[in-house]
Design a protein around this motif. Structure first.
Motif, PDB file in Angstrom:
ATOM      1  N   MET A 145       1.176  -1.198   0.110  1.00 37.82           N
ATOM      2  CA  MET A 145      -0.646   0.107  -0.586  1.00 37.82           C
ATOM      3  C   MET A 145       0.983   0.981   0.146  1.00 37.82           C
ATOM      4  N   PHE A 146       2.406   1.101  -0.149  1.00 35.82           N
ATOM      5  CA  PHE A 146       2.461   2.139   0.305  1.00 35.82           C
ATOM      6  C   PHE A 146       2.735   3.417   1.151  1.00 35.82           C
ATOM      7  N   SER A 147       2.409   2.569   2.383  1.00 36.74           N
ATOM      8  CA  SER A 147       1.361   3.932   3.621  1.00 36.74           C
ATOM      9  C   SER A 147       2.871   3.072   4.583  1.00 36.74           C
ATOM     10  N   ASP A 148       3.814   3.340   5.432  1.00 31.12           N
ATOM     11  CA  ASP A 148       3.828   3.006   6.789  1.00 31.12           C
ATOM     12  C   ASP A 148       2.420   2.602   7.786  1.00 31.12           C
ATOM     13  N   ASP A 149       1.682   2.725   7.604  1.00 35.21           N
ATOM     14  CA  ASP A 149       0.117   2.494   7.853  1.00 35.21           C
ATOM     15  C   ASP A 149       0.101   1.359   7.925  1.00 35.21           C
ATOM     16  N   TYR A 150       0.171   1.024   6.910  1.00 35.03           N
ATOM     17  CA  TYR A 150      -0.125  -0.653   6.518  1.00 35.03           C
ATOM     18  C   TYR A 150       1.429  -1.675   5.743  1.00 35.03           C
ATOM     19  N   PRO A 151       0.578  -2.947   6.394  1.00 28.40           N
ATOM     20  CA  PRO A 151       1.935  -3.913   6.442  1.00 28.40           C
ATOM     21  C   PRO A 151       1.988  -4.525   4.829  1.00 28.40           C
ATOM     22  N   VAL A 152       3.492  -4.285   4.462  1.00 31.59           N
ATOM     23  CA  VAL A 152       3.708  -5.271   3.166  1.00 31.59           C
ATOM     24  C   VAL A 152       3.235  -6.381   3.364  1.00 31.59           C
ATOM     25  N   VAL A 153       2.576  -7.028   2.415  1.00 32.18           N
ATOM     26  CA  VAL A 153       2.415  -8.622   1.927  1.00 32.18           C
ATOM     27  C   VAL A 153       3.459  -8.953   1.281  1.00 32.18           C
ATOM     28  N   ASP A 154       3.239 -10.281   1.678  1.00 34.73           N
ATOM     29  CA  ASP A 154       5.118 -10.274   0.242  1.00 34.73           C
ATOM     30  C   ASP A 154       4.909 -12.151   1.422  1.00 34.73           C
ATOM     31  N   ILE A 166      -8.617 -15.721  10.194  1.00 30.03           N
ATOM     32  CA  ILE A 166      -7.831 -14.693   9.888  1.00 30.03           C
ATOM     33  C   ILE A 166      -8.295 -13.137  10.682  1.00 30.03           C
ATOM     34  N   LYS A 167      -6.995 -13.346  12.003  1.00 27.42           N
ATOM     35  CA  LYS A 167      -6.443 -12.833  12.731  1.00 27.42           C
ATOM     36  C   LYS A 167      -5.059 -11.387  12.497  1.00 27.42           C
ATOM     37  N   SER A 168      -3.913 -12.458  11.338  1.00 25.87           N
ATOM     38  CA  SER A 168      -2.827 -11.218  10.785  1.00 25.87           C
ATOM     39  C   SER A 168      -3.695  -9.824  10.483  1.00 25.87           C
ATOM     40  N   ASP A 169      -2.521  -8.724  11.207  1.00 30.09           N
ATOM     41  CA  ASP A 169      -2.596  -7.589   9.853  1.00 30.09           C
ATOM     42  C   ASP A 169      -2.471  -7.928   8.431  1.00 30.09           C
ATOM     43  N   LYS A 170      -1.273  -8.443   8.028  1.00 29.88           N
ATOM     44  CA  LYS A 170      -1.434  -8.905   6.520  1.00 29.88           C
ATOM     45  C   LYS A 170      -2.728  -9.480   6.275  1.00 29.88           C
ATOM     46  N   ASP A 171      -3.293 -11.147   6.437  1.00 32.44           N
ATOM     47  CA  ASP A 171      -4.185 -11.105   5.841  1.00 32.44           C
ATOM     48  C   ASP A 171      -5.522 -10.737   6.001  1.00 32.44           C
ATOM     49  N   LEU A 172      -5.953  -9.199   7.432  1.00 33.32           N
ATOM     50  CA  LEU A 172      -6.872  -8.765   7.282  1.00 33.32           C
ATOM     51  C   LEU A 172      -7.046  -7.876   5.847  1.00 33.32           C
ATOM     52  N   HIS A 182      -9.856  -6.962  -1.324  1.00 30.20           N
ATOM     53  CA  HIS A 182     -10.314  -7.929  -1.920  1.00 30.20           C
ATOM     54  C   HIS A 182     -11.589  -7.988  -2.026  1.00 30.20           C
ATOM     55  N   GLY A 183     -11.949  -7.433  -0.930  1.00 31.88           N
ATOM     56  CA  GLY A 183     -13.700  -6.671  -0.202  1.00 31.88           C
ATOM     57  C   GLY A 183     -14.490  -8.072  -0.262  1.00 31.88           C
ATOM     58  N   VAL A 184     -13.888  -8.741   0.503  1.00 30.62           N
ATOM     59  CA  VAL A 184     -14.633  -9.982   0.816  1.00 30.62           C
ATOM     60  C   VAL A 184     -14.916  -9.964   2.613  1.00 30.62           C
ATOM     61  N   LYS A 185     -15.628 -10.862   3.551  1.00 32.23           N
ATOM     62  CA  LYS A 185     -15.628 -10.481   4.811  1.00 32.23           C
ATOM     63  C   LYS A 185     -14.357 -11.267   5.296  1.00 32.23           C
ATOM     64  N   PHE A 216      -2.818 -16.491   6.382  1.00 36.38           N
ATOM     65  CA  PHE A 216      -3.788 -17.606   6.279  1.00 36.38           C
ATOM     66  C   PHE A 216      -3.375 -17.966   7.848  1.00 36.38           C
ATOM     67  N   ASP A 217      -4.091 -19.275   7.820  1.00 36.49           N
ATOM     68  CA  ASP A 217      -3.717 -20.317   8.822  1.00 36.49           C
ATOM     69  C   ASP A 217      -2.911 -21.684   7.723  1.00 36.49           C
ATOM     70  N   HIS A 218      -2.574 -21.781   6.077  1.00 39.06           N
ATOM     71  CA  HIS A 218      -1.820 -22.713   5.220  1.00 39.06           C
ATOM     72  C   HIS A 218      -1.067 -23.525   6.025  1.00 39.06           C
ATOM     73  N   TYR A 219      -0.262 -22.922   7.306  1.00 37.35           N
ATOM     74  CA  TYR A 219       0.556 -23.590   7.383  1.00 37.35           C
ATOM     75  C   TYR A 219      -0.536 -25.227   8.200  1.00 37.35           C
ATOM     76  N   GLU A 220      -1.519 -25.015   8.750  1.00 36.27           N
ATOM     77  CA  GLU A 220      -2.365 -25.972   9.613  1.00 36.27           C
ATOM     78  C   GLU A 220      -2.915 -26.250   8.205  1.00 36.27           C
ATOM     79  N   ILE A 221      -3.642 -26.133   7.513  1.00 35.89           N
ATOM     80  CA  ILE A 221      -4.221 -26.643   6.491  1.00 35.89           C
ATOM     81  C   ILE A 221      -3.311 -27.345   5.552  1.00 35.89           C
ATOM     82  N   ILE A 222      -1.712 -27.612   5.142  1.00 36.38           N
ATOM     83  CA  ILE A 222      -0.955 -28.442   4.841  1.00 36.38           C
ATOM     84  C   ILE A 222      -1.022 -28.797   5.663  1.00 36.38           C
ATOM     85  N   ARG A 223      -0.389 -28.782   6.754  1.00 33.86           N
ATOM     86  CA  ARG A 223      -0.198 -29.991   7.978  1.00 33.86           C
ATOM     87  C   ARG A 223      -1.605 -31.143   7.994  1.00 33.86           C
ATOM     88  N   ASP A 224      -2.784 -30.588   8.001  1.00 35.27           N
ATOM     89  CA  ASP A 224      -3.650 -31.352   8.099  1.00 35.27           C
ATOM     90  C   ASP A 224      -3.384 -32.521   6.781  1.00 35.27           C
TER      91      ASP A 224
END
Length: 241
Positions: free
Chosen positions: A34-43, A89-95, A101-104, A141-149
């Motif tokens: 988002m090129f703003s210090d108010d938002y984390p970089v997702v990578d 869905i709880k981390s700053d990056k995930d939120l 993307h306009g989803v809940k 997201f929780d994709h470590y858990e999903i892959i493990r399961d």
């Protein structure tokens, strides 16, 4: 077709493949700046998934996601779990990602895994990459858990169902089959004992062919016969380790 999507139901697909290095997972790159210090970089990386069309079944949605990701339309698909924790869905990056993307924020996902030979899959290398199941990168997201399961479910199923052959080429050697079991189960098997057990399976059929193009002595090739397997009256372990 109704192109509306369910805003709180998604399908996630764990795509397994097998090569000479072992069991792999196909992951998709996730980036957002988002090129703003108010938002984390997702990578980071995620398993491939998407929202469910109102007019589509869950299975059809999973198939569409798999085909769009791999350019392959053979669907060796297993549904293994549903994830519905309202705080998943709880981390700053995930939120930030879901809001962009306009989803809940609260979303339920139905998870599937697909088992395919890697050489059948054609992916955009700028977007997707194969990773060893034992050396995963940072995931969203929780994709470590999903892959493990998914991996745990695959370990159980290959013992009693012929899923292992979905990861194999049509023709394979016994050494390649043993390597496949060892890679999925993350164990070492005794070669002589493994061969003894496998050769008793009438649905693992020897061919009058050998594997060519190797420096070692040519190895006999085998195929898995679905027709013979389906006719076996009492299903036992594919391989009892």
């Amino acid at each position: 077709m109704d192109f509306r999507k369910r805003d709180n139901v998604s399908v996630d697909c764990v795509i397994f493949g097998l090569d000479t290095d072992g069991l792999k997972i196909l992951l998709r790159k996730r980036t957002l700046n988002m090129f703003s210090d108010d938002y984390p970089v997702v990578d980071d990386w995620i398993i491939t998934g998407g929202r469910v069309f109102i007019s589509k079944t869950l299975e059809a949605s999973a198939n569409r996601i798999f085909e769009d990701s791999t350019n392959f339309s053979v669907f060796n698909r297993t549904q293994f779990r549903t994830y519905g924790n309202p705080s998943r869905i709880k981390s700053d990056k995930d939120l930030l990602w879901v809001r962009s993307h306009g989803v809940k924020n609260q979303s339920m996902t139905i998870a599937y895994y697909f088992t395919q030979p890697i050489d059948c899959i054609d992916v955009d290398e700028n977007e997707f990459k194969w990773f060893s199941v034992n050396a995963l990168p940072e995931l969203g997201f929780d994709h470590y858990e999903i892959i493990r399961d998914a991996h745990e479910d695959l370990k159980l199923k290959i013992m009693v169902e012929p899923i292992i052959f979905d990861l194999m080429p049509d023709k394979f050697t016994l050494n390649e089959l043993q390597f496949a079991f060892e890679s999925v189960l993350d164990i070492e098997l005794d070669n002589r004992n493994f061969r003894k057990k496998v050769l008793k399976k009438t649905y693992i059929v020897p061919l009058n062919e050998t594997k060519k193009g190797t420096a070692k002595k040519p190895s006999k090739l085998y195929v898995f016969s679905r027709d013979v397997y389906d006719k076996v009256s009492e299903k036992d372990f594919i391989i009892n380790v």
